[in-house]
Motif scaffolding. Sequence first.
Motif, PDB file in Angstrom:
ATOM      1  N   LEU A 284      12.047  -0.702   1.670  1.00  0.00           N
ATOM      2  CA  LEU A 284      12.856   0.493   1.447  1.00  0.00           C
ATOM      3  C   LEU A 284      13.525   0.462   0.077  1.00  0.00           C
ATOM      4  N   ALA A 285      13.945  -0.737  -0.354  1.00  0.00           N
ATOM      5  CA  ALA A 285      14.567  -0.860  -1.672  1.00  0.00           C
ATOM      6  C   ALA A 285      13.571  -0.535  -2.778  1.00  0.00           C
ATOM      7  N   LYS A 286      12.349  -1.007  -2.636  1.00  0.00           N
ATOM      8  CA  LYS A 286      11.331  -0.723  -3.643  1.00  0.00           C
ATOM      9  C   LYS A 286      10.996   0.753  -3.689  1.00  0.00           C
ATOM     10  N   ARG A 287      10.960   1.395  -2.540  1.00  0.00           N
ATOM     11  CA  ARG A 287      10.710   2.831  -2.510  1.00  0.00           C
ATOM     12  C   ARG A 287      11.873   3.598  -3.132  1.00  0.00           C
ATOM     13  N   ALA A 288      13.101   3.120  -2.904  1.00  0.00           N
ATOM     14  CA  ALA A 288      14.272   3.773  -3.488  1.00  0.00           C
ATOM     15  C   ALA A 288      14.260   3.641  -5.010  1.00  0.00           C
TER      16      ALA A 288
ATOM     17  N   VAL B 114       7.594   9.963  -4.185  1.00  0.00           N
ATOM     18  CA  VAL B 114       7.486   8.916  -3.174  1.00  0.00           C
ATOM     19  C   VAL B 114       7.663   9.524  -1.792  1.00  0.00           C
ATOM     20  N   GLN B 115       6.802   9.153  -0.895  1.00  0.00           N
ATOM     21  CA  GLN B 115       6.951   9.485   0.526  1.00  0.00           C
ATOM     22  C   GLN B 115       6.720   8.229   1.328  1.00  0.00           C
ATOM     23  N   SER B 116       7.568   8.014   2.294  1.00  0.00           N
ATOM     24  CA  SER B 116       7.343   6.861   3.160  1.00  0.00           C
ATOM     25  C   SER B 116       6.139   7.111   4.044  1.00  0.00           C
ATOM     26  N   ALA B 117       5.622   6.038   4.607  1.00  0.00           N
ATOM     27  CA  ALA B 117       4.471   6.179   5.497  1.00  0.00           C
ATOM     28  C   ALA B 117       4.829   6.973   6.741  1.00  0.00           C
TER      29      ALA B 117
ATOM     30  N   THR C 214       5.260  -5.992  -0.179  1.00  0.00           N
ATOM     31  CA  THR C 214       6.434  -5.126  -0.044  1.00  0.00           C
ATOM     32  C   THR C 214       6.006  -3.656   0.031  1.00  0.00           C
ATOM     33  N   ARG C 215       4.843  -3.437   0.584  1.00  0.00           N
ATOM     34  CA  ARG C 215       4.337  -2.066   0.676  1.00  0.00           C
ATOM     35  C   ARG C 215       4.627  -1.430   2.024  1.00  0.00           C
ATOM     36  N   TRP C 216       4.482  -2.196   3.118  1.00  0.00           N
ATOM     37  CA  TRP C 216       4.578  -1.624   4.449  1.00  0.00           C
ATOM     38  C   TRP C 216       5.497  -2.448   5.342  1.00  0.00           C
ATOM     39  N   THR C 217       6.166  -1.768   6.253  1.00  0.00           N
ATOM     40  CA  THR C 217       6.943  -2.457   7.282  1.00  0.00           C
ATOM     41  C   THR C 217       6.031  -2.799   8.456  1.00  0.00           C
ATOM     42  N   TYR C 218       6.545  -3.629   9.357  1.00  0.00           N
ATOM     43  CA  TYR C 218       5.746  -4.008  10.527  1.00  0.00           C
ATOM     44  C   TYR C 218       5.447  -2.788  11.393  1.00  0.00           C
ATOM     45  N   ALA C 219       6.420  -1.910  11.571  1.00  0.00           N
ATOM     46  CA  ALA C 219       6.217  -0.732  12.421  1.00  0.00           C
ATOM     47  C   ALA C 219       5.125   0.168  11.859  1.00  0.00           C
ATOM     48  N   GLU C 220       5.056   0.291  10.525  1.00  0.00           N
ATOM     49  CA  GLU C 220       4.032   1.136   9.922  1.00  0.00           C
ATOM     50  C   GLU C 220       2.635   0.566  10.132  1.00  0.00           C
ATOM     51  N   ILE C 221       2.512  -0.750  10.032  1.00  0.00           N
ATOM     52  CA  ILE C 221       1.203  -1.372  10.257  1.00  0.00           C
ATOM     53  C   ILE C 221       0.842  -1.303  11.739  1.00  0.00           C
ATOM     54  N   ALA C 222       1.822  -1.439  12.618  1.00  0.00           N
ATOM     55  CA  ALA C 222       1.565  -1.289  14.054  1.00  0.00           C
ATOM     56  C   ALA C 222       1.035   0.115  14.351  1.00  0.00           C
TER      57      ALA C 222
ATOM     58  N   GLU D 121       2.315  10.730   3.371  1.00  0.00           N
ATOM     59  CA  GLU D 121       1.625   9.969   2.364  1.00  0.00           C
ATOM     60  C   GLU D 121       2.313   8.631   2.163  1.00  0.00           C
ATOM     61  N   PRO D 122       1.584   7.549   2.134  1.00  0.00           N
ATOM     62  CA  PRO D 122       2.188   6.240   1.947  1.00  0.00           C
ATOM     63  C   PRO D 122       2.605   6.036   0.504  1.00  0.00           C
ATOM     64  N   TYR D 123       3.566   5.186   0.311  1.00  0.00           N
ATOM     65  CA  TYR D 123       4.021   4.844  -1.020  1.00  0.00           C
ATOM     66  C   TYR D 123       2.990   3.941  -1.680  1.00  0.00           C
ATOM     67  N   ALA D 124       2.532   4.308  -2.870  1.00  0.00           N
ATOM     68  CA  ALA D 124       1.543   3.504  -3.572  1.00  0.00           C
ATOM     69  C   ALA D 124       2.224   2.767  -4.706  1.00  0.00           C
ATOM     70  N   ASP D 125       2.302   1.473  -4.631  1.00  0.00           N
ATOM     71  CA  ASP D 125       2.913   0.665  -5.668  1.00  0.00           C
ATOM     72  C   ASP D 125       1.847  -0.191  -6.327  1.00  0.00           C
ATOM     73  N   ASP D 126       2.269  -1.165  -7.064  1.00  0.00           N
ATOM     74  CA  ASP D 126       1.317  -2.012  -7.752  1.00  0.00           C
ATOM     75  C   ASP D 126       1.159  -3.352  -7.077  1.00  0.00           C
ATOM     76  N   GLU D 127       1.124  -3.323  -5.740  1.00  0.00           N
ATOM     77  CA  GLU D 127       0.813  -4.531  -4.990  1.00  0.00           C
ATOM     78  C   GLU D 127      -0.660  -4.862  -5.162  1.00  0.00           C
ATOM     79  N   PRO D 128      -1.076  -6.100  -4.931  1.00  0.00           N
ATOM     80  CA  PRO D 128      -2.489  -6.449  -5.031  1.00  0.00           C
ATOM     81  C   PRO D 128      -3.316  -5.700  -4.012  1.00  0.00           C
ATOM     82  N   ASP D 129      -4.640  -5.616  -4.261  1.00  0.00           N
ATOM     83  CA  ASP D 129      -5.531  -4.829  -3.427  1.00  0.00           C
ATOM     84  C   ASP D 129      -5.610  -5.331  -2.008  1.00  0.00           C
ATOM     85  N   ASP D 130      -5.330  -6.619  -1.776  1.00  0.00           N
ATOM     86  CA  ASP D 130      -5.473  -7.148  -0.423  1.00  0.00           C
ATOM     87  C   ASP D 130      -4.199  -7.049   0.381  1.00  0.00           C
TER      88      ASP D 130
END
Length: 373
Positions: free
Chosen positions: A317-321, A330-333, A227-235, A337-346
């Motif tokens: 977006l909900a997690k960022r909110a 918080v800043q969106s990608a 829940t860190r990035w959207t598809y458009a951001e990774i694209a 600056e990307p949003y840094a949460d506590d998702e796993p490293d991979d």
Amino acid sequence: MGKLGNLGARLHHGEVGYNFVKNRKLWYGISILITITAIVGLAVRGLHMGIEFQGGAVFTTPKNMSASVSQAETYAEEASGHDAIVQKLGDGSLRIQIAGTDTGASDQIKQQLSKDLDTPAEKINADLVGPSWGDQIADKAWQGLGIFMVLVVIYLAIAFEWRMALAAFVALIHDITITVGIYALVGFEVTPGTVIGLLTILGYSLYDTVVVFDSLKEQTRDITKQTRWTYAEIANRSINSTLVRSINTTVVALLPVGGLLFIGGGVLGAGMLNDISLSLFVGLAAGAYSSIFIATPLVADLKEAEPQMKALKKRVLAKRAQAAAKGETVQSADEGEPYADDEPDDAAPAVVGPRNQPASRGRGRGRPSGKRR
């Protein structure tokens, strides 16, 4: 060169970048405007087809002719009643090309040219191309182009998915339309060399697009599990990670082609180089543009229309909110600056902006978000 290599490494690791996908409407608008201009040029001026496609005659004079190119053009047009293309070859002979003439008329033209150029008629070599043969060449060229496009779509649909195949197809049509439109506007002759150049640049454009798609496919594997990035951001990250590579290969390819077009065809007057070099030059530039600004943003649009990608975007977006409501910075990608949460490293990496956040700002902020493991 060291600075460029350092920039490429920083782009690849997501430390810096530019948001191509966010500004996709601007790129779409620019492409539409260029395409409309090319279509209008094609409709108004049309293509100047060579004798290989419409039939005609080619007359080659003896060596060391005293007549200039402009004089020979005037003589040929007066003798035939058609436009003529005259080129002076390296040995001093003249190559006179007249489209739309038949066998009977060519004999009369040859006799008249021998008088005007003051050279024996038997020393002027005449090669005739019938219109039916030219039609066959044109049909074969269209068939080859059609087969190429079908095979491209099938391959991409199997290797990646149909959305990427569709985006690559749109990008190829974009490149073809622009190249053909430039030919109409400039007025260069369309020959079999033009077709060869066109097929060559389509292959190059496809290669550049596939490089980005391959990076995108790798980075979006198991994308719905985070829940860190959207598809458009990774694209967008995929475009940035291959950007310097695309620029380097395009510049290296354009340099020799530009030499053929501007020096060989322009300065040295080797007009026969123009038909293939123009298609290569325009097509290479258009192919590099379309792979970055058209194909990948279009894939992002198509993918984010899927229900699962819409749901992912809502979760991101909900997690960022929620983080913003807790008072976290918080800043969106999209903003830098990307949003840094506590998702796993991979978790899948994404997009643009500086990554040098101090570790004291929160867990996970001490490492670059774009770091790949």
